[in-house]
Design an enzyme around this catalytic site. Structure first.
Site, PDB file in Angstrom:
ATOM      1  N   SER A 268       0.835  -1.192   0.000  1.00 51.40           N
ATOM      2  CA  SER A 268       0.000   0.000   0.000  1.00 51.40           C
ATOM      3  C   SER A 268       0.868   1.238   0.000  1.00 51.40           C
ATOM      4  O   SER A 268       2.015   1.219   0.441  1.00 51.40           O
ATOM      5  CB  SER A 268      -0.865   0.019   1.252  1.00 51.40           C
ATOM      6  OG  SER A 268      -0.025   0.225   2.370  1.00 51.40           O
ATOM      7  N   LYS A 269       0.243   2.307  -0.479  1.00 49.95           N
ATOM      8  CA  LYS A 269       0.996   3.550  -0.605  1.00 49.95           C
ATOM      9  C   LYS A 269       1.344   4.154   0.749  1.00 49.95           C
ATOM     10  O   LYS A 269       2.178   5.035   0.838  1.00 49.95           O
ATOM     11  CB  LYS A 269       0.245   4.545  -1.478  1.00 49.95           C
ATOM     12  CG  LYS A 269      -1.093   4.943  -0.929  1.00 49.95           C
ATOM     13  CD  LYS A 269      -1.799   5.854  -1.918  1.00 49.95           C
ATOM     14  CE  LYS A 269      -3.167   6.203  -1.379  1.00 49.95           C
ATOM     15  NZ  LYS A 269      -4.042   6.795  -2.357  1.00 49.95           N
ATOM     16  N   ARG A 270       0.696   3.661   1.808  1.00 49.86           N
ATOM     17  CA  ARG A 270       1.068   4.156   3.133  1.00 49.86           C
ATOM     18  C   ARG A 270       2.474   3.695   3.519  1.00 49.86           C
ATOM     19  O   ARG A 270       3.166   4.333   4.286  1.00 49.86           O
ATOM     20  CB  ARG A 270       0.089   3.652   4.203  1.00 49.86           C
ATOM     21  CG  ARG A 270      -1.317   4.102   4.000  1.00 49.86           C
ATOM     22  CD  ARG A 270      -1.591   5.479   4.621  1.00 49.86           C
ATOM     23  NE  ARG A 270      -2.839   6.015   4.108  1.00 49.86           N
ATOM     24  CZ  ARG A 270      -2.910   6.855   3.085  1.00 49.86           C
ATOM     25  NH1 ARG A 270      -1.830   7.284   2.490  1.00 49.86           N
ATOM     26  NH2 ARG A 270      -4.083   7.286   2.674  1.00 49.86           N
ATOM     27  N   LYS A 271       2.876   2.531   2.988  1.00 43.09           N
ATOM     28  CA  LYS A 271       4.145   1.954   3.426  1.00 43.09           C
ATOM     29  C   LYS A 271       5.213   1.928   2.331  1.00 43.09           C
ATOM     30  O   LYS A 271       6.385   1.794   2.593  1.00 43.09           O
ATOM     31  CB  LYS A 271       3.904   0.508   3.899  1.00 43.09           C
ATOM     32  CG  LYS A 271       2.774   0.374   4.919  1.00 43.09           C
ATOM     33  CD  LYS A 271       3.260  -0.219   6.225  1.00 43.09           C
ATOM     34  CE  LYS A 271       2.290  -0.012   7.359  1.00 43.09           C
ATOM     35  NZ  LYS A 271       1.300  -1.052   7.484  1.00 43.09           N
TER      36      LYS A 271
END
Ligand code: GLU
Length: 500
Positions: A268-271
């Site tokens: 995911s783009k969070r990580k």
């Protein structure tokens, strides 16, 4: 040559496809699945097709399709048929095929394999709420499946809008209560029908859902092997039911393990940066990215090139073994990708390296856009670098003295920066959209325009003085700008946890 040809070796006309939806920046997952399909086709002298699944108009992003083409080409994954190159099975863009889906939905209505559903969104929502309250899985209760012919005629005569739903068996003479299909990596998978919803095939606006369009197209485009991500496994019984309802042959299914973050959650783009545009614009070489994606899942034999883990696309086509893919999710480890990229940079001749720097770091169009921002701001040309360093560096680290507004605590500042990130993610990358979105956020959270823009300026440029912020962000690009805000927040979180 260790290539596994499985059942396909004797078959002619292998046809595979990727079917990305143009809903934003092209995703590393699309490149990963694209690579696997490409290898599969090239190993078997088959055809690799690119189809654009753009029927979800609520998530459609106009620039996305071109970015998908550009980034896949950048990686060297060329397709044989697709919206831009044509081919005998076109059109390859689903929005241009709506009449075909309607026709096929009508066929299912005629044969009693599907039915019209007149339930309104409000009615469906009320049922869903009741089911959730009763701790039942949300499911269409089949109301319109039980309409009498007279009720149906009445609804039709009144011009009420309707969707078309698949009548999941038991239905008529078909009493089956489960669907089993074979996944080439996992073996047989069975879904009980009482866990399969009567899915919508055609929406009330006449657009098909993913399920109908995907199955109709895979059939009409003569796809022999559906190689896609694991997350589609739960859709596969619906697809198999559709193939059966039409009386069509079922393709082979290969569900590839999902790429994962270091903590094993779905990538995911969070990580991790997930946009291919980010990797291209941040100076990764396509050879390194492709090599890295080829390492995911274990399809490449470890002994190739003395176990260096370095190989070309052609070597992958030569040696990749699909049946060796492990279904446990491979970890997308950015540190490893960076290392690999460094290895590839060192493989370049000095001249190639120089050309790569000139083209990829100091490219003409990039420099031209930056020059435009600088002409009114300097007195000697030598000052050009003073305000523009952040355009050419990978990491800027503003200190607290610089980014923290005088009247704000660190906590509220970081919370606001997080809000800025979410706002930027959702915004079109144009001056007006960015300005409006940021100002609206500032008003909501009572941050003055000055505080708001200064915080973002320091995060993006590392400094309190810079060329105009929004123009700079547009030149710097969405993917890299977002990454900069994310890295700033991560670094601050790390610092905070060290202090505890
Ligand atoms: N449109 C789907 C996607 O965005 C395609 C999934 C499939 O390959 O069936 O990934």
């Amino acid at each position: 040559m260790t290539t596994d040809m499985t059942t396909a070796s004797t078959e002619k006309n292998i046809r595979v496809r990727i079917a990305p939806s143009p809903t934003g920046d092209p995703h590393v997952g699309t490149a990963y699945i694209g690579l696997l399909n490409y290898i599969y086709a090239r190993q078997r002298s088959g055809k690799f097709i690119l189809r654009i699944e753009d029927t979800d108009r609520t998530r459609f992003v106009p620039t996305s399709e071109q970015m998908i083409f550009d980034s896949l080409r950048w990686l060297g994954l060329s397709w044989d048929e697709g919206p831009d190159v044509g081919g005998p099975f076109g059109p390859y863009r689903q929005s241009e095929r709506t009449a075909i889906y309607k026709q096929h939905s009508d066929l299912l209505l005629e044969s009693g394999k599907a039915y019209r559903c007149f339930c309104t969104p409000e009615e469906l929502e009320a049922v869903r709420k009741q089911q959730i309250a009763a701790k039942l899985p949300p499911r269409y209760p089949g109301t319109c499946r039980r309409l009498t012919p007279e009720q149906l005629q009445q609804h039709l005569a009144s011009g009420k809008p309707y969707t078309v739903r698949l009548a999941v068996p038991p239905n008529g003479a078909d009493l089956t209560s489960s669907t089993t299909f074979r996944d080439e990596l996992r073996g047989e998978i069975t879904f009980e029908h009482n866990n399969v919803d009567d899915q919508v095939l055609l929406k009330s606006d006449g657009f098909p859902t993913y399920h109908l369009a995907n199955v109709v197209d895979d059939h009409l485009m003569e796809i022999t092997d559906v190689i896609r991500a694991e997350e589609w496994i739960s859709s596969t019984p619906k697809h198999v039911l559709l193939y059966k309802a039409f009386g069509w042959d079922i393709p082979r299914f290969w569900h590839m393990p999902l790429l994962r973050n270091l903590d094993k959650s779905k990538i995911s783009k969070r990580k991790n940066p997930v946009s291919l545009i980010y990797y291209r614009d941040s100076g990764y070489l396509p050879e390194a990215v492709i090599n890295f994606l080829g390492l995911m899942g274990g399809g490449m034999p470890a002994e190739i090139n003395d176990g260096t883990e370095q190989f070309t696309l052609a070597e992958m086509v030569e040696n990749f073994v699909f049946n060796n893919i492990r279904v446990g999710g491979p970890v997308f480890d950015l540190t490893k990708l960076k290392w690999l990229n460094g290895e590839y940079l060192r493989k370049l001749t000095p001249e190639e390296f120089f050309l790569a720097v000139r083209e990829r770091v100091f490219g003409d169009s990039y420099l031209r856009q930056i020059s435009t921002l600088m002409q009114t701001r300097i007195e000697t040309l030598a000052q050009f670098g003073d305000l523009t360093g952040f355009f050419f560096s990978d990491n800027v680290v503003p200190s607290q003295e610089i980014f923290l507004p005088k009247k704000r605590t660190l906590e509220e500042t970081l919370a606001f920066a997080q809000d800025q990130l979410v706002t930027l993610e959702a915004s079109d990358w144009t001056h007006d959209s960015l300005e409006q979105a940021l100002k609206k956020l500032g008003e909501e959270k009572t941050w003055s325009v000055k505080e708001n823009f200064m915080l973002l300026r320091t995060i993006i440029t590392g400094s309190a003085t810079s060329p105009p912020l929004l123009e700079s962000m547009i030149v710097f690009g969405k993917a890299r700008s977002l990454d900069r805000v994310r890295r700033f927040l991560d670094a601050q979180k790390k610092l905070a946890s060290q202090k505890k």
